[in-house]
Design an enzyme around this catalytic site. Structure first.
Site, PDB file in Angstrom:
ATOM      1  N   VAL A   1      -3.436   3.310  -0.475  1.00 22.78           N
ATOM      2  CA  VAL A   1      -3.840   2.993   0.895  1.00 22.78           C
ATOM      3  C   VAL A   1      -5.326   3.306   1.105  1.00 22.78           C
ATOM      4  O   VAL A   1      -5.996   2.636   1.894  1.00 22.78           O
ATOM      5  CB  VAL A   1      -2.935   3.707   1.929  1.00 22.78           C
ATOM      6  CG1 VAL A   1      -3.183   5.202   1.959  1.00 22.78           C
ATOM      7  CG2 VAL A   1      -3.089   3.093   3.308  1.00 22.78           C
TER       8      VAL A   1
ATOM      9  N   LEU B   1       0.840  -1.193   0.000  1.00 25.60           N
ATOM     10  CA  LEU B   1       0.000   0.000   0.000  1.00 25.60           C
ATOM     11  C   LEU B   1       0.874   1.241   0.000  1.00 25.60           C
ATOM     12  O   LEU B   1       1.856   1.314   0.743  1.00 25.60           O
ATOM     13  CB  LEU B   1      -0.923   0.007   1.223  1.00 25.60           C
ATOM     14  CG  LEU B   1      -1.912  -1.155   1.326  1.00 25.60           C
ATOM     15  CD1 LEU B   1      -2.654  -1.092   2.654  1.00 25.60           C
ATOM     16  CD2 LEU B   1      -2.889  -1.148   0.160  1.00 25.60           C
ATOM     17  N   CYS B   2       0.513   2.200  -0.835  1.00 27.97           N
ATOM     18  CA  CYS B   2       1.247   3.463  -0.879  1.00 27.97           C
ATOM     19  C   CYS B   2       0.245   4.589  -1.101  1.00 27.97           C
ATOM     20  O   CYS B   2      -0.962   4.384  -0.989  1.00 27.97           O
ATOM     21  CB  CYS B   2       2.328   3.435  -1.950  1.00 27.97           C
ATOM     22  SG  CYS B   2       1.708   3.294  -3.618  1.00 27.97           S
ATOM     23  N   THR B   3       0.734   5.744  -1.430  1.00 26.18           N
ATOM     24  CA  THR B   3      -0.142   6.896  -1.565  1.00 26.18           C
ATOM     25  C   THR B   3      -1.146   6.712  -2.689  1.00 26.18           C
ATOM     26  O   THR B   3      -2.348   6.845  -2.493  1.00 26.18           O
ATOM     27  CB  THR B   3       0.675   8.184  -1.784  1.00 26.18           C
ATOM     28  OG1 THR B   3       1.601   8.302  -0.713  1.00 26.18           O
ATOM     29  CG2 THR B   3      -0.217   9.401  -1.816  1.00 26.18           C
TER      30      THR B   3
END
Length: 100
Positions: free
Chosen positions: A39, A7-9
């Site tokens: 995310v 998960l990232c921006t």
């Protein structure tokens, strides 16, 4: 097959790392499904994950995600491994989290 979620921006910055993890898994003969998502989409993308890894830029979300998924291992990716796009190290982290 184990499912590893990053998960990232926005789900974009980890796409290269996903490729590197897949390459490392193939080299080891490790059967896994690895994908990256924003995310903000965690509740719809991570329900069946065996390990959830957070990009360094969203590690502040770890507490919230642990409340959302109390039965799943969740950790931030080491900043050095992330910056180096070290798929082998990140795969090793995921495998440790899964218990393998």
């Amino acid at each position: 097959m184990k499912k590893i979620v990053l998960l990232c921006t926005a789900g974009m910055s980890t796409s290269m790392l996903v490729t590197k993890i897949r390459e490392a898994a193939k080299a080891e003969g490790y059967d896994c499904d690895v994908n990256a998502y924003p995310v903000a989409d965690a509740s719809s993308t991570s329900n069946d994950a065996d390990a959830i890894l957070l990009g360094p830029q969203v590690r502040f979300q770890e507490k919230n995600l642990k409340q959302l998924f109390p039965d799943k291992p969740i950790e931030a990716i080491d900043m050095m491994s992330y910056g180096a796009m070290d798929g082998k190290k990140v795969l090793a982290q995921a495998k440790r989290m899964i218990g393998e």
